[in-house]
Design an enzyme around this catalytic site. Structure first.
Site, mmCIF file in Angstrom:
data_model
loop_
_atom_site.group_PDB
_atom_site.id
_atom_site.type_symbol
_atom_site.label_atom_id
_atom_site.label_comp_id
_atom_site.label_asym_id
_atom_site.label_seq_id
_atom_site.Cartn_x
_atom_site.Cartn_y
_atom_site.Cartn_z
ATOM 1 N N ASP A 44 67.967 15.704 47.403
ATOM 2 C CA ASP A 44 69.929 15.519 47.393
ATOM 3 C C ASP A 44 70.352 13.929 46.957
ATOM 4 O O ASP A 44 70.946 14.231 46.288
ATOM 5 C CB ASP A 44 69.737 15.438 49.108
ATOM 6 C CG ASP A 44 70.331 16.416 49.686
ATOM 7 O OD1 ASP A 44 71.311 17.443 48.266
ATOM 8 O OD2 ASP A 44 70.112 16.893 50.453
ATOM 9 N N GLU A 62 78.222 15.514 47.902
ATOM 10 C CA GLU A 62 78.166 16.221 49.148
ATOM 11 C C GLU A 62 77.106 14.754 49.982
ATOM 12 O O GLU A 62 77.442 14.844 51.219
ATOM 13 C CB GLU A 62 77.686 17.624 49.240
ATOM 14 C CG GLU A 62 76.525 17.891 51.364
ATOM 15 C CD GLU A 62 76.492 19.380 51.154
ATOM 16 O OE1 GLU A 62 75.676 19.291 50.016
ATOM 17 O OE2 GLU A 62 75.962 19.799 52.055
ATOM 18 N N ASP A 83 71.922 22.428 46.397
ATOM 19 C CA ASP A 83 72.445 23.538 47.531
ATOM 20 C C ASP A 83 71.408 24.714 47.227
ATOM 21 O O ASP A 83 70.277 25.474 47.104
ATOM 22 C CB ASP A 83 73.519 24.927 46.015
ATOM 23 C CG ASP A 83 74.039 25.937 47.048
ATOM 24 O OD1 ASP A 83 74.666 25.745 48.279
ATOM 25 O OD2 ASP A 83 74.529 26.817 46.799
ATOM 26 N N THR A 97 69.698 23.998 50.668
ATOM 27 C CA THR A 97 68.168 23.306 51.530
ATOM 28 C C THR A 97 67.685 24.264 51.784
ATOM 29 O O THR A 97 66.406 23.816 51.951
ATOM 30 C CB THR A 97 68.900 22.038 52.110
ATOM 31 O OG1 THR A 97 69.913 22.261 53.114
ATOM 32 C CG2 THR A 97 70.097 21.098 51.502
HETATM 33 P P1 AMP Z 1 73.247 29.912 50.810
HETATM 34 O O1 AMP Z 1 72.390 29.192 50.106
HETATM 35 O O2 AMP Z 1 73.878 31.309 50.214
HETATM 36 O O3 AMP Z 1 73.177 30.752 52.225
HETATM 37 O O4 AMP Z 1 74.138 28.587 51.122
HETATM 38 C C1 AMP Z 1 74.318 27.329 51.856
HETATM 39 C C2 AMP Z 1 74.943 27.257 52.113
HETATM 40 O O5 AMP Z 1 75.793 27.456 52.889
HETATM 41 C C3 AMP Z 1 74.814 24.960 52.249
HETATM 42 O O6 AMP Z 1 75.224 24.888 51.159
HETATM 43 C C4 AMP Z 1 76.568 25.151 53.134
HETATM 44 O O7 AMP Z 1 76.972 24.466 52.798
HETATM 45 C C5 AMP Z 1 77.081 26.651 53.751
HETATM 46 N N1 AMP Z 1 76.889 26.910 55.081
HETATM 47 C C6 AMP Z 1 77.152 25.977 56.515
HETATM 48 N N2 AMP Z 1 77.268 26.857 57.308
HETATM 49 C C7 AMP Z 1 77.664 28.316 56.934
HETATM 50 C C8 AMP Z 1 78.481 29.076 57.821
HETATM 51 N N3 AMP Z 1 78.817 29.202 58.461
HETATM 52 N N4 AMP Z 1 78.853 30.454 56.970
HETATM 53 C C9 AMP Z 1 78.748 29.757 55.423
HETATM 54 N N5 AMP Z 1 77.922 29.253 54.884
HETATM 55 C C10 AMP Z 1 76.858 27.750 56.018
HETATM 56 MG MG MG Z 2 75.271 23.740 49.331
#
Ligand code: AMP
Ligand code: MG
Length: 328
Positions: A49, A72, A128, A130
């Site tokens: 990161d 971030e 993005d 992690t």
């Molecule tokens: P994904 O890999 O599509 O599930 O999304 C990852 C991203 O979800 C991360 O970069 C976070 O910033 C974001 N994230 C964290 N918590 C939540 C939440 N409660 N609802 C939606 N997105 C979230």
């Molecule tokens: Mg992200």
């Protein structure tokens, strides 16, 4: 294909994303190996990161000294004496791509980031997804240029994404690039093998495929399944981490990307860096991107997208039908 690829913004952003993506891949190989380390040590993802953000901020700031960068991370934690080993590792990795950089410089590059939403700024998610990175699944480096609230350039590097769905175990590493009004392209992880991409032409929802988060806390899988039943969508959904979901939709592999807010965190507001790059890549490939209530995404109000709830991405054709089904 003339895509304005020679503009300094595009050239710099692509170079930065290629370097950051190579750094992430190297850290993943060196520090994690083949295994998944979700429950134990998160330091590899921190190192990646910070390293990714340092490289991208340095290259963008060098070429565009007046542009703000909204990313971030900051270096506060990294500068703590008890984190000196992590800082040393970050610096070693960054050095492989930007020779002779010192730990002090690395921290100062990371801190080029601010929360200034100005007339022209870059939004960056250095890694993005992690959890996908740690699991050995998908993750992305997401960089976008936002001018007067509109995303005008988006770059998405997906180091672990198969280049071709017909060869899922073949070559990996994709770079998606979109420029406002000029379409979307996919390249390999070195910037070669460019090809224009476009969304699927599926008209009948029963032939559609949905993509959604792997993490149940990030989206409401149950509501997604009910929506699929309502629309007679029988194909299993593709669960994938990161904005790689926008990439596979933009190249026509899936038809819908659903992100109905998860009941685990009601009222959650999305971050701009989680959607800026992906959204322009889907739109310029012919797709449509709104929130789950059909409102356009707002990238002008701050780091959080306070005017939006959830995300809906489609091939355009099915958009209104899905919005209606979501109302039921
Ligand atoms: P994904 O890999 O599509 O599930 O999304 C990852 C991203 O979800 C991360 O970069 C976070 O910033 C974001 N994230 C964290 N918590 C939540 C939440 N409660 N609802 C939606 N997105 C979230
Ligand atoms: Mg992200």
């Amino acid at each position: 294909m003339d895509m304005g690829q020679n503009s300094p913004e595009v050239v710099t952003a692509i170079q930065a994303a290629i370097k950051a993506s190579a750094l992430c891949r190297r850290i993943r190989m060196d520090l994690v190996g083949g295994e998944s380390i979700l429950k134990s040590d998160r330091s590899p993802v921190s190192i990646a990161d910070y390293g990714s953000q340092a490289i991208i901020c340095k290259l963008i700031r060098e070429r565009f000294p007046n542009d703000a960068i909204v990313a971030e991370e900051d270096s506060k934690e990294l500068r703590r004496p008890d984190h000196s080993k992590i800082l040393e590792q970050v610096t070693t990795y960054v050095n492989a791509f930007i020779p002779t950089s010192s730990s002090k410089e690395v921290c100062s590059w990371i801190d080029f980031s601010s929360d200034a939403i100005t007339d022209r700024f870059w939004a960056l998610d250095p890694i993005d997804g992690t959890k996908g990175f740690l699991r050995g699944d998908q993750y992305a480096i997401a960089l976008a240029l936002i001018e007067n609230g509109v995303v005008t350039l988006g770059i998405l590097a997906c180091p672990n994404l198969y280049v071709d769905i017909d060869h899922p175990f073949g070559e990996k590493g994709c770079l998606f690039v979109a420029l406002k009004g000029k379409g979307s392209i996919q390249m390999d992880s070195h910037g070669g093998s460019q090809r224009a991409i476009s969304v699927s032409k599926v008209k009948n929802p029963s032939e559609a495929t949905i993509t959604e988060s792997v993490e149940a806390d990030h989206a409401d899988h149950l509501t997604h399944r009910r929506l699929a039943e309502r629309l007679n969508i029988s194909r299993p959904s593709v669960r994938m981490d990161s904005q790689a979901k926008y990439g596979i939709l933009a190249r026509g592999e899936v038809t819908l990307y659903l992100r109905v807010p998860s009941p685990a965190e009601p009222g959650y507001k999305e971050n701009i860096w989680d959607h800026a790059a992906g959204s322009i890549i889907a739109e310029e490939a012919g797709g449509k991107v709104t929130d789950v209530l059909g409102r356009p995404l707002d990238f002008s109000s701050g780091i959080k997208m306070i005017k939006n709830d959830g995300i809906l991405v489609s091939n355009g054709i099915l958009h209104d039908m899905v919005l209606k089904a979501l109302e039921m």
